[in-house]
Design an enzyme around this catalytic site. Sequence first.
Site, PDB file in Angstrom:
ATOM      1  CG  ASP A 222      35.574  37.313  47.911  1.00 47.55           C
ATOM      2  OD1 ASP A 222      36.530  37.577  48.660  1.00 47.55           O
ATOM      3  OD2 ASP A 222      35.253  38.015  46.928  1.00 47.55           O
ATOM      4  CB  CYS A 262      39.731  34.987  45.814  1.00 49.30           C
ATOM      5  SG  CYS A 262      38.705  36.145  46.742  1.00 49.30           S
ATOM      6  NE  ARG A 290      45.029  35.696  40.392  1.00 49.32           N
ATOM      7  CZ  ARG A 290      44.800  36.885  40.973  1.00 49.32           C
ATOM      8  NH1 ARG A 290      44.302  36.937  42.187  1.00 49.32           N
ATOM      9  NH2 ARG A 290      45.012  38.017  40.319  1.00 49.32           N
TER      10      ARG A 290
HETATM   11  N1   CP Z   1      42.842  37.436  45.254  1.00 48.33           N
HETATM   12  C1   CP Z   1      43.364  38.636  44.900  1.00 48.33           C
HETATM   13  O1   CP Z   1      43.142  39.159  43.798  1.00 48.33           O
HETATM   14  O2   CP Z   1      44.184  39.157  45.840  1.00 48.33           O
HETATM   15  P1   CP Z   1      44.805  40.632  45.857  1.00 48.33           P
HETATM   16  O3   CP Z   1      43.676  41.588  46.122  1.00 48.33           O
HETATM   17  O4   CP Z   1      45.813  40.585  46.969  1.00 48.33           O
HETATM   18  O5   CP Z   1      45.439  40.905  44.530  1.00 48.33           O
HETATM   19  N1  NVA Z   2      35.581  40.541  46.209  1.00 49.11           N
HETATM   20  C1  NVA Z   2      36.865  41.012  46.656  1.00 49.11           C
HETATM   21  C2  NVA Z   2      37.966  40.230  46.021  1.00 49.11           C
HETATM   22  C3  NVA Z   2      39.360  40.623  46.414  1.00 49.11           C
HETATM   23  C4  NVA Z   2      40.417  39.843  45.712  1.00 49.11           C
HETATM   24  C5  NVA Z   2      37.003  42.485  46.359  1.00 49.11           C
HETATM   25  O1  NVA Z   2      36.604  42.913  45.271  1.00 49.11           O
HETATM   26  O2  NVA Z   2      37.466  43.232  47.217  1.00 49.11           O
END
Ligand code: CP
Ligand code: NVA
Length: 303
Positions: A222, A262, A290
């Site tokens: 991530d 993600c 999702r």
């Molecule tokens: N992975 C995820 O939650 O993406 P968004 O921030 O685009 O919702």
């Molecule tokens: N770790 C990231 C995930 C985004 C879907 C955030 O919190 O920005």
Amino acid sequence: MDHLLTICDLTVAEVGGIFELTAELKAKPERFADALAGKTLGMIFQKSSTRTRVSFEVGMFQLGGAALFLSSNDIQLGRGETIADTAHVLSRYLDAVMIRTFDHQDVVDLAAFGTIPIINGLDDLLHPCQGLADLFTMKEVFGDLSGRKLAYVGDGNNVAHSLLMAGAKTGVDVSLAVPPNYGPQPEIVDAARDAASETGATLQVVTHPAEAVADADVVYTDVWASMGQEAERAKRLQVFQGYQVDAKLMSAAKTTAVFMHCLPAHRGEEVATDVIDGPASVVFDEAENRLHVQKAILLKLLT
Ligand code: CP
Ligand code: NVA
């Protein structure tokens, strides 16, 4: 199920039930076209989103219900109205609320003060919808989760926390490789280890990416700076050097391993372009799932 605040609140059987319903929803979505007719989901966003916003809104539409996008810039919450008053009022209009915010306590308080189901759509601590969609994706790829291993390389953040919990509840071993001082919160690791005692999953936190990735079925990463950490971004780019998932690191995993993220991704930072855009990448299947997993969650909470 009353709410989805954290995966640790779900039983092993409830996670299994969500995955079964998700598979049905994905295979035959038309069978559920009226399942939530007349129901409305409110979606509070205090941070940006592409996947969460669109998948929840489309999911409600596909189930015969409606969704309202409530940006904190536009509702009174953004001008200081309390979470408690917001919860009381929204409970009079809506059937459920999804919230994306900073402080996990705000999600807990919304559930405590309101009378309708609350879904955590990401906070600074957790991202449960993501963790469930990821383990469902892993089940689709490998057919069976037992004995599988997921390696997460990078920041011990909200996504890492929810993957620890999701692995614990599904019997998947999770190994995190994180720089010193950027690991998961100890109380989250403890909670996940408690949950893992039921499924036999092992949870490990190390500092060397190659150690985490050895024998892994999934290599996951991530972003190095999450939403809300913009001021730390330059420092984090330094700290996380050596934690990029590149082809060399992928080759330390099983030959059948897949790459997961993600999204959104920063190519050239946490992941090399040839990995995320290569044949082992399943990132868009994750993103699609999702939608299906969240439809299952909505049905479990609202029917
Ligand atoms: N992975 C995820 O939650 O993406 P968004 O921030 O685009 O919702
Ligand atoms: N770790 C990231 C995930 C985004 C879907 C955030 O919190 O920005």
